[in-house]
Design a protein around this motif. Structure first.
Motif, PDB file in Angstrom:
ATOM      1  N   UNK A   1       5.508  -2.621   2.249  1.00 53.40           N
ATOM      2  CA  UNK A   1       4.315  -2.143   1.574  1.00 53.40           C
ATOM      3  C   UNK A   1       4.004  -0.700   1.917  1.00 53.40           C
ATOM      4  N   UNK A   2       3.102  -0.143   1.156  1.00 51.50           N
ATOM      5  CA  UNK A   2       2.646   1.224   1.340  1.00 51.50           C
ATOM      6  C   UNK A   2       1.759   1.311   2.580  1.00 51.50           C
TER       7      UNK A   2
ATOM      8  N   UNK B   1       0.788  -3.200  -1.202  1.00 51.26           N
ATOM      9  CA  UNK B   1       0.607  -3.284   0.245  1.00 51.26           C
ATOM     10  C   UNK B   1       1.008  -4.652   0.791  1.00 51.26           C
ATOM     11  N   UNK B   2       1.345  -4.669   2.062  1.00 51.61           N
ATOM     12  CA  UNK B   2       1.582  -5.926   2.763  1.00 51.61           C
ATOM     13  C   UNK B   2       0.262  -6.671   2.913  1.00 51.61           C
ATOM     14  N   UNK B   3       0.309  -7.985   3.058  1.00 50.40           N
ATOM     15  CA  UNK B   3      -0.922  -8.766   3.266  1.00 50.40           C
ATOM     16  C   UNK B   3      -1.441  -8.583   4.694  1.00 50.40           C
TER      17      UNK B   3
ATOM     18  N   UNK C   1      -1.692  -4.679  -5.037  1.00 47.48           N
ATOM     19  CA  UNK C   1      -0.642  -5.646  -5.338  1.00 47.48           C
ATOM     20  C   UNK C   1      -0.092  -6.114  -4.002  1.00 47.48           C
ATOM     21  N   UNK C   2      -0.302  -7.373  -3.684  1.00 50.76           N
ATOM     22  CA  UNK C   2       0.176  -7.918  -2.432  1.00 50.76           C
ATOM     23  C   UNK C   2       1.694  -8.083  -2.471  1.00 50.76           C
ATOM     24  N   UNK C   3       2.350  -7.525  -1.474  1.00 50.97           N
ATOM     25  CA  UNK C   3       3.798  -7.610  -1.352  1.00 50.97           C
ATOM     26  C   UNK C   3       4.158  -9.025  -0.894  1.00 50.97           C
ATOM     27  N   UNK C   4       4.836  -9.764  -1.757  1.00 50.24           N
ATOM     28  CA  UNK C   4       5.180 -11.155  -1.459  1.00 50.24           C
ATOM     29  C   UNK C   4       6.605 -11.307  -0.934  1.00 50.24           C
ATOM     30  N   UNK C   5       7.218 -10.208  -0.508  1.00 53.13           N
ATOM     31  CA  UNK C   5       8.597 -10.265  -0.035  1.00 53.13           C
ATOM     32  C   UNK C   5       8.777 -11.140   1.192  1.00 53.13           C
ATOM     33  N   UNK C   6       7.882 -11.026   2.173  1.00 55.45           N
ATOM     34  CA  UNK C   6       8.006 -11.860   3.378  1.00 55.45           C
ATOM     35  C   UNK C   6       7.836 -13.333   3.033  1.00 55.45           C
ATOM     36  N   UNK C   7       6.917 -13.621   2.122  1.00 59.04           N
ATOM     37  CA  UNK C   7       6.745 -14.995   1.640  1.00 59.04           C
ATOM     38  C   UNK C   7       8.028 -15.502   0.994  1.00 59.04           C
ATOM     39  N   UNK C   8       8.642 -14.681   0.144  1.00 61.20           N
ATOM     40  CA  UNK C   8       9.853 -15.103  -0.562  1.00 61.20           C
ATOM     41  C   UNK C   8      10.994 -15.361   0.419  1.00 61.20           C
TER      42      UNK C   8
END
Length: 251
Positions: free
Chosen positions: A108-109, A136-138, A155-162
């Motif tokens: 995230x930014x 951004x990261x959550x 916009x919540x970065x859902x990469x770690x969730x994925x």
């Protein structure tokens, strides 16, 4: 209603693999955007990177001509791209970090570390009639920093969730991080989008994240389109999204 923004960058990636530097080629991301809208997508997302590795300048200008829903331009907070955005006038910009070595936007930014620069860009965009989102990261620190810039969306970065999704315990931790960040953002007056790594299997876990306005999804839809066609891929994702509860946060 939870909205779907389709990211068409990966269509351009396939084109550039064969036609880079040619000024033409297939598949055409602009035609992909048209098909996505016809299939019911609520918006089109494209990332004009500084290195132009996929979406090209000609693409965003054509997109501005044909997109009838909502054009979301992902962009770095850099003078060149800011200037293009101010002339292009997308409906919304999403400011993201960029690193030349990454395959796609990772992480995230860091809004907390560059509040003033982001606040200045946000103001310039808003004065031009363009809404602003920050990717951004959550992370509560980043949510608070985003709110302090006066931006309209995060916009919540859902990469770690994925990445955590195959492991139920790790998945629960990441869903809770997203849930808390969405609640905090909502309380701060921010509207909340989410994106990165969302696919047909993990989307339902995001039902537990409240206050979501829009999901921006690219890779999984374009991948599915190879098998079933782009309109069907979009419609399948929209069908999954219809069950998102009003306000979100379902158990």
């Amino acid at each position: 209603m939870l909205k779907l923004g389709v990211n068409i960058d990966h269509v351009a990636t396939v084109r550039e693999a064969r036609y880079r530097g040619c000024g033409h080629g297939e598949p055409d991301p602009v035609e992909a955007a048209r098909l996505c809208e016809q299939a019911g997508a609520h918006g089109i997302t494209a990332h004009l990177r500084e290195d132009r590795r996929h979406i090209q300048d000609r693409d965003v200008w054509k997109l501005r001509e044909i997109v009838t829903t909502r054009l979301n331009l992902e962009m770095a907070n850099s003078p060149e791209i800011i200037g293009i955005a101010l002339r292009l006038k997308p409906d919304i910009v999403c400011i993201v970090p960029e690193r030349r070595q990454e395959i796609t936007t990772e992480g995230g930014l860091d809004v907390a570390g560059q509040r003033e620069a982001i606040r200045e860009t946000r103001q310039r965009m808003n004065e031009a009639g363009i809404e602003v989102s920050l990717f951004i990261a959550p992370d509560p620190v980043q949510v608070e920093a985003a709110a302090s810039t006066g931006t309209q969306f995060i916009e919540l970065h859902t990469g770690a969730f994925a990445e955590a999704w195959p492991d139920p315990a790790a998945r629960a931790v990441e869903v809770e991080r997203l849930r808390q960040a969405a609640e905090l953002a909502h309380q701060a007056g921010l509207r909340v989008n989410a994106g990165h790594g969302i696919h047909y299997q993990n989307l339902r876990d995001l039902y537990r994240v409240p206050h979501l306005v829009e999901l921006n999804i690219g890779h999984s839809i374009i991948s599915r389109a190879v098998m079933v066609g782009l309109p069907a891929a979009v419609q399948e994702m929209l069908a999954l999204m219809r069950d998102y509860p009003a306000g979100g946060g379902a158990a």
